[in-house]
Design a protein around this motif. Structure first.
Motif, PDB file in Angstrom:
ATOM      1  N   GLY A 115       0.813  -1.212   0.000  1.00 40.24           N
ATOM      2  CA  GLY A 115       0.000   0.000   0.000  1.00 40.24           C
ATOM      3  C   GLY A 115       0.846   1.261   0.000  1.00 40.24           C
ATOM      4  O   GLY A 115       0.529   2.236  -0.696  1.00 40.24           O
ATOM      5  N   LEU A 116       1.937   1.264   0.751  1.00 41.23           N
ATOM      6  CA  LEU A 116       2.837   2.416   0.763  1.00 41.23           C
ATOM      7  C   LEU A 116       3.528   2.601  -0.590  1.00 41.23           C
ATOM      8  O   LEU A 116       3.742   3.729  -1.038  1.00 41.23           O
ATOM      9  CB  LEU A 116       3.874   2.264   1.873  1.00 41.23           C
ATOM     10  N   ILE A 117       3.870   1.506  -1.241  1.00 40.02           N
ATOM     11  CA  ILE A 117       4.487   1.590  -2.569  1.00 40.02           C
ATOM     12  C   ILE A 117       3.494   2.164  -3.570  1.00 40.02           C
ATOM     13  O   ILE A 117       3.837   3.020  -4.396  1.00 40.02           O
ATOM     14  CB  ILE A 117       5.010   0.205  -3.012  1.00 40.02           C
ATOM     15  N   LEU A 118       2.240   1.724  -3.499  1.00 41.10           N
ATOM     16  CA  LEU A 118       1.213   2.284  -4.381  1.00 41.10           C
ATOM     17  C   LEU A 118       0.962   3.758  -4.076  1.00 41.10           C
ATOM     18  O   LEU A 118       0.721   4.552  -4.993  1.00 41.10           O
ATOM     19  CB  LEU A 118      -0.079   1.483  -4.254  1.00 41.10           C
ATOM     20  N   LEU A 119       1.013   4.132  -2.806  1.00 43.50           N
ATOM     21  CA  LEU A 119       0.856   5.534  -2.432  1.00 43.50           C
ATOM     22  C   LEU A 119       1.976   6.375  -3.036  1.00 43.50           C
ATOM     23  O   LEU A 119       1.727   7.479  -3.536  1.00 43.50           O
ATOM     24  CB  LEU A 119       0.837   5.676  -0.911  1.00 43.50           C
ATOM     25  N   ASP A 120       3.193   5.867  -3.024  1.00 41.74           N
ATOM     26  CA  ASP A 120       4.305   6.586  -3.636  1.00 41.74           C
ATOM     27  C   ASP A 120       4.086   6.740  -5.133  1.00 41.74           C
ATOM     28  O   ASP A 120       4.324   7.805  -5.694  1.00 41.74           O
ATOM     29  CB  ASP A 120       5.628   5.860  -3.377  1.00 41.74           C
ATOM     30  N   PHE A 121       3.591   5.697  -5.786  1.00 43.43           N
ATOM     31  CA  PHE A 121       3.313   5.773  -7.224  1.00 43.43           C
ATOM     32  C   PHE A 121       2.275   6.844  -7.510  1.00 43.43           C
ATOM     33  O   PHE A 121       2.423   7.644  -8.446  1.00 43.43           O
ATOM     34  CB  PHE A 121       2.851   4.411  -7.734  1.00 43.43           C
ATOM     35  N   LEU A 122       1.216   6.887  -6.694  1.00 42.87           N
ATOM     36  CA  LEU A 122       0.179   7.897  -6.893  1.00 42.87           C
ATOM     37  C   LEU A 122       0.697   9.306  -6.629  1.00 42.87           C
ATOM     38  O   LEU A 122       0.309  10.255  -7.314  1.00 42.87           O
ATOM     39  CB  LEU A 122      -1.016   7.595  -5.998  1.00 42.87           C
ATOM     40  N   MET A 123       1.586   9.446  -5.641  1.00 44.80           N
ATOM     41  CA  MET A 123       2.150  10.763  -5.355  1.00 44.80           C
ATOM     42  C   MET A 123       3.031  11.250  -6.500  1.00 44.80           C
ATOM     43  O   MET A 123       2.987  12.427  -6.859  1.00 44.80           O
ATOM     44  CB  MET A 123       2.944  10.728  -4.055  1.00 44.80           C
ATOM     45  N   PHE A 150       7.941   7.124   0.528  1.00 46.32           N
ATOM     46  CA  PHE A 150       6.965   6.060   0.750  1.00 46.32           C
ATOM     47  C   PHE A 150       7.366   4.776   0.018  1.00 46.32           C
ATOM     48  O   PHE A 150       7.019   3.683   0.458  1.00 46.32           O
ATOM     49  CB  PHE A 150       5.567   6.499   0.330  1.00 46.32           C
ATOM     50  N   LEU A 151       8.086   4.902  -1.079  1.00 52.12           N
ATOM     51  CA  LEU A 151       8.570   3.718  -1.782  1.00 52.12           C
ATOM     52  C   LEU A 151       9.550   2.945  -0.899  1.00 52.12           C
ATOM     53  O   LEU A 151       9.413   1.731  -0.709  1.00 52.12           O
ATOM     54  CB  LEU A 151       9.254   4.122  -3.083  1.00 52.12           C
ATOM     55  N   TYR A 152      10.522   3.655  -0.336  1.00 52.83           N
ATOM     56  CA  TYR A 152      11.533   3.001   0.502  1.00 52.83           C
ATOM     57  C   TYR A 152      10.934   2.484   1.802  1.00 52.83           C
ATOM     58  O   TYR A 152      11.289   1.400   2.273  1.00 52.83           O
ATOM     59  CB  TYR A 152      12.696   3.939   0.767  1.00 52.83           C
ATOM     60  N   LEU A 153      10.022   3.249   2.385  1.00 56.83           N
ATOM     61  CA  LEU A 153       9.355   2.805   3.600  1.00 56.83           C
ATOM     62  C   LEU A 153       8.500   1.569   3.330  1.00 56.83           C
ATOM     63  O   LEU A 153       8.462   0.634   4.132  1.00 56.83           O
ATOM     64  CB  LEU A 153       8.496   3.937   4.171  1.00 56.83           C
ATOM     65  N   GLY A 154       7.838   1.534   2.183  1.00 62.67           N
ATOM     66  CA  GLY A 154       7.027   0.375   1.810  1.00 62.67           C
ATOM     67  C   GLY A 154       7.871  -0.861   1.568  1.00 62.67           C
ATOM     68  O   GLY A 154       7.511  -1.965   1.982  1.00 62.67           O
ATOM     69  N   LEU A 155       8.991  -0.685   0.884  1.00 63.56           N
ATOM     70  CA  LEU A 155       9.893  -1.821   0.653  1.00 63.56           C
ATOM     71  C   LEU A 155      10.439  -2.373   1.961  1.00 63.56           C
ATOM     72  O   LEU A 155      10.479  -3.587   2.174  1.00 63.56           O
ATOM     73  CB  LEU A 155      11.049  -1.409  -0.257  1.00 63.56           C
ATOM     74  N   LEU A 156      10.850  -1.486   2.843  1.00 62.73           N
ATOM     75  CA  LEU A 156      11.380  -1.905   4.141  1.00 62.73           C
ATOM     76  C   LEU A 156      10.303  -2.616   4.964  1.00 62.73           C
ATOM     77  O   LEU A 156      10.567  -3.666   5.560  1.00 62.73           O
ATOM     78  CB  LEU A 156      11.924  -0.695   4.889  1.00 62.73           C
ATOM     79  N   THR A 157       9.101  -2.070   4.967  1.00 59.11           N
ATOM     80  CA  THR A 157       8.002  -2.686   5.719  1.00 59.11           C
ATOM     81  C   THR A 157       7.660  -4.063   5.170  1.00 59.11           C
ATOM     82  O   THR A 157       7.468  -5.011   5.932  1.00 59.11           O
ATOM     83  CB  THR A 157       6.761  -1.776   5.676  1.00 59.11           C
TER      84      THR A 157
END
Length: 76
Positions: free
Chosen positions: A28-36, A58-65
């Motif tokens: 979800g965080l990776i998708l949020l980064d894409f939308l941003m 958000f991409l890096y935070l999503g990958l880490l999560t």
């Protein structure tokens, strides 16, 4: 210190029953980064959006999560 131990126990118990949740949050965080980034390209000039889209935070935070969530799910 007992509060920290209790919090770790509750978190481990929760993640043992919901193993895929950290991975879904990461996706979800990776998708949020894409939308941003997409919104940034459509409407340039917003300072906070410029910063967040430029850093891909958000991409890096999503990958880490997602990666850490998958590792923790394997252990539990």
């Amino acid at each position: 210190m007992p509060d920290l131990n209790r919090w770790i126990d509750r978190t481990a118990e929760f993640l043992a029953h919901h193993k895929g949740l950290p991975i879904l949050i990461g996706v979800g965080l990776i998708l949020l980064d894409f939308l941003m980034v997409l919104l940034h390209r459509l409407t340039p000039g917003l300072p906070l959006l410029d910063l967040a889209a430029g850093l891909h935070c958000f991409l890096y935070l999503g990958l880490l999560t997602a990666l850490l969530g998958g590792l923790i799910a394997e252990v539990l």
